[in-house]
Design an enzyme around this catalytic site. Structure first.
Site, short mmCIF file in Angstrom:
data_model
loop_
_atom_site.label_atom_id
_atom_site.label_comp_id
_atom_site.label_asym_id
_atom_site.label_seq_id
_atom_site.Cartn_x
_atom_site.Cartn_y
_atom_site.Cartn_z
N HIS A 54 0.84 -1.21 0.00
CA HIS A 54 0.00 0.00 0.00
C HIS A 54 0.87 1.25 0.00
CE1 HIS A 54 -3.89 2.09 1.28
NE2 HIS A 54 -2.97 3.06 1.22
N HIS A 56 1.17 5.36 -2.14
CA HIS A 56 0.68 6.31 -3.15
C HIS A 56 1.90 6.83 -3.90
CE1 HIS A 56 -3.36 6.72 -1.15
NE2 HIS A 56 -2.65 6.15 -0.19
N GLN A 149 -9.46 9.88 -4.44
CA GLN A 149 -9.05 10.60 -3.22
C GLN A 149 -10.13 11.53 -2.68
OE1 GLN A 149 -5.72 10.91 -1.14
NE2 GLN A 149 -7.66 11.30 -0.14
N HIS A 207 -9.73 2.40 0.61
CA HIS A 207 -9.32 3.19 1.77
C HIS A 207 -10.54 3.22 2.68
CE1 HIS A 207 -5.74 4.38 -0.29
NE2 HIS A 207 -5.36 5.16 0.70
N GLU A 210 -10.70 5.44 7.38
CA GLU A 210 -9.44 6.00 7.88
C GLU A 210 -9.75 7.28 8.63
OE1 GLU A 210 -6.60 7.23 4.92
OE2 GLU A 210 -4.94 7.20 6.35
N ASP A 306 2.50 3.36 2.90
CA ASP A 306 1.47 4.35 2.58
C ASP A 306 2.04 5.58 1.86
OD1 ASP A 306 -1.16 5.20 2.39
OD2 ASP A 306 -1.33 5.85 4.47
N TRP A 312 1.06 13.56 3.47
CA TRP A 312 0.55 12.79 4.60
C TRP A 312 1.64 12.27 5.52
CZ3 TRP A 312 -1.36 12.52 -0.38
CH2 TRP A 312 -2.67 12.98 -0.54
N1 17E Z 1 -4.84 9.58 0.99
C1 17E Z 1 -5.64 9.10 1.95
O1 17E Z 1 -6.87 9.23 1.83
N2 17E Z 1 -5.13 8.46 3.00
C2 17E Z 1 -3.83 8.31 3.13
N3 17E Z 1 -3.34 7.68 4.19
C3 17E Z 1 -2.98 8.82 2.13
C4 17E Z 1 -3.52 9.44 1.07
C5 17E Z 1 -1.53 8.65 2.27
FE FE2 Z 2 -3.37 5.14 1.67
#
Ligand code: 17E
Ligand code: FE2
Length: 410
Positions: A54, A56, A149, A207, A210, A306, A312
């Site tokens: 995982h 980006h 996103q 995702h 989170e 990540d 982030w």
């Molecule tokens: N975008 C997101 O929604 N969550 C993350 N942890 C990262 C990007 C890195």
């Molecule tokens: Fe992520």
């Protein structure tokens, strides 16, 4: 080529032969054929190559450009990234991804699942990543998730962008239920994503939840649809940090569905320890999902980095050791066996998530892809931050290092 004195996955020393890019034989009694090249590994640890399950890649190496994330929250990160998106070009993405892939390769990584932001009408990141997947395939196996996103239902044209990204060549479909405007949008976005994946024969990696909101329950929808659409282990729930905050009664009920659904989990302990708990005063939650309990329930969990130096997460060198080290601490998995087996979070467990099948693993007939570490066991490798001495991909050496020499002068 014969490799002697290899400690494969912490086992006693043995030998193995590679030929034509494959593992031909493994066993303590192998002797060199006439004229065969022999490499003595001196009892060092041999592991299947590391897998980044995982990250980006499209956002990597952009921290501070144009602005730094000052609160350290996921949501400010998304705002910072929205500003950086305007500057995306094919060349910018290729330069950064090439650098990041080399960082990973130096640390023994040979497979990467990358989430690529598709909430961008130009889809330039997706298009470029598809090209990079091809350009880099000799040294890195890249799997691409179409990642919305800024939401599927909450971003203009979000559904169509997902469909277009799949057409461009995404391997997996993503979603971001906790970021959608409403709970209804959240559920609808998941139905859409899993149905799209089922229709197009793609994997799924969401995702999922989170956020430190115990009411964020995208996971139950992901698991229910994985079961009903018979996608099962083709589906992965990433992050699931809200599970940290769920009440135990709910988790016990949820666990039955999770087991029935057979979905995979990816936890990102380094980054979520940094991003979560930001609205807490004290005590502050850790916000990392329940890795120990999921593992004990027989569910497949892997670890991801990540981010590498982006909105982030302001650090990262592509060394998955840091991820495992943090993961074991924050999940309180520091028993002897936990530590010895922790490499599975970034090898065999991740291979299941990525569906690598028979193309992965140190076993006769499989591609001769492996890493040699400057340690005898994974316990020592983790504790000493041991270097990856060399990384072989399908019989070809693609990275090597010579550990730094130092001396204490008393
Ligand atoms: N975008 C997101 O929604 N969550 C993350 N942890 C990262 C990007 C890195
Ligand atoms: Fe992520």
């Amino acid at each position: 080529m014969l490799f002697q004195n290899a400690r494969i996955e912490n086992a006693p020393v043995t030998s193995f032969r590679i030929a034509d890019g494959k593992f031909e034989a493994i066993g303590p009694d192998l002797t060199p054929n006439p004229g065969e090249e022999v490499i003595d590994l001196g009892g060092k640890l041999v592991l299947p190559p590391f897998i980044e399950s995982h990250v980006h890649l499209d956002t990597c190496l952009t921290a501070g450009d144009p602005v730094w994330n000052l609160t350290g929250t996921l949501f400010e990160g998304i705002e910072c990234w929205a500003k950086r998106k305007d500057k995306l070009s094919k060349q910018d993405i290729k330069d950064r991804v090439n650098r990041a892939v080399r960082l990973y390769a130096a640390h023994g990584v040979q497979h990467i699942r990358t989430h690529v932001d598709v909430t961008d009408p130009s889809l330039v990141a997706m298009e470029t990543m598809v090209e990079l997947r091809e350009e880099l395939k000799g040294v890195m196996n890249i799997q691409i998730v179409a990642f919305p996103q800024e939401g599927i239902l909450s971003y203009p044209g979000g559904k169509q962008l997902m469909i277009d990204a799949v057409k461009l060549g995404a391997d997996a479909v993503g979603a971001i239920p906790h970021f959608e405007f409403t709970r209804e949008y959240s559920v609808e976005s998941l139905n859409f994503a899993l149905e799209l994946a089922a229709k197009e024969g793609k994997l799924v990696d969401v995702h999922c939840d989170e956020i430190d909101d115990e009411a964020s329950r995208g996971l139950e929808t992901v698991a229910a649809r994985a079961l009903e659409l018979e996608l099962f282990d083709k589906v992965t729930a990433s992050h699931t940090t809200a599970m940290h905050s769920y009440n135990n009664a709910y988790v016990v009920r949820l666990m039955r569905l999770l087991k029935m659904s057979r979905i995979n989990f990816v936890s990102n302990p380094l980054v979520n320890t940094h991003l979560q708990g930001r609205m807490d005063t004290y005590p502050k939650r850790r916000g990392v999902t329940r890795v120990k309990e999921l593992t004990e329930a027989g569910l497949n969990v892997s670890f991801g980095h990540d981010d590498i130096f982006d909105p982030w997460y302001p650090m990262g060198t592509g060394n998955l050791r840091d991820v495992v080290f943090m993961g074991l601490h924050v999940c309180q998995m520091m028993g002897y066996e936990d530590i010895m087996n922790a490499y599975k979070f970034i090898t065999t467990n991740a291979a299941k998530t990525l569906h690598l099948g028979d193309s992965y693993g140190v076993a006769p007939g499989r591609p001769a892809s492996f890493v040699v570490m400057d340690a005898e066991t994974y316990y020592d490798a983790l504790n000493t931050n041991a270097a990856v001495l060399c990384s072989y991909k399908e019989g070809k050496k693609i990275a090597e290092s010579r550990p730094a020499q130092g001396a204490v002068l008393f």
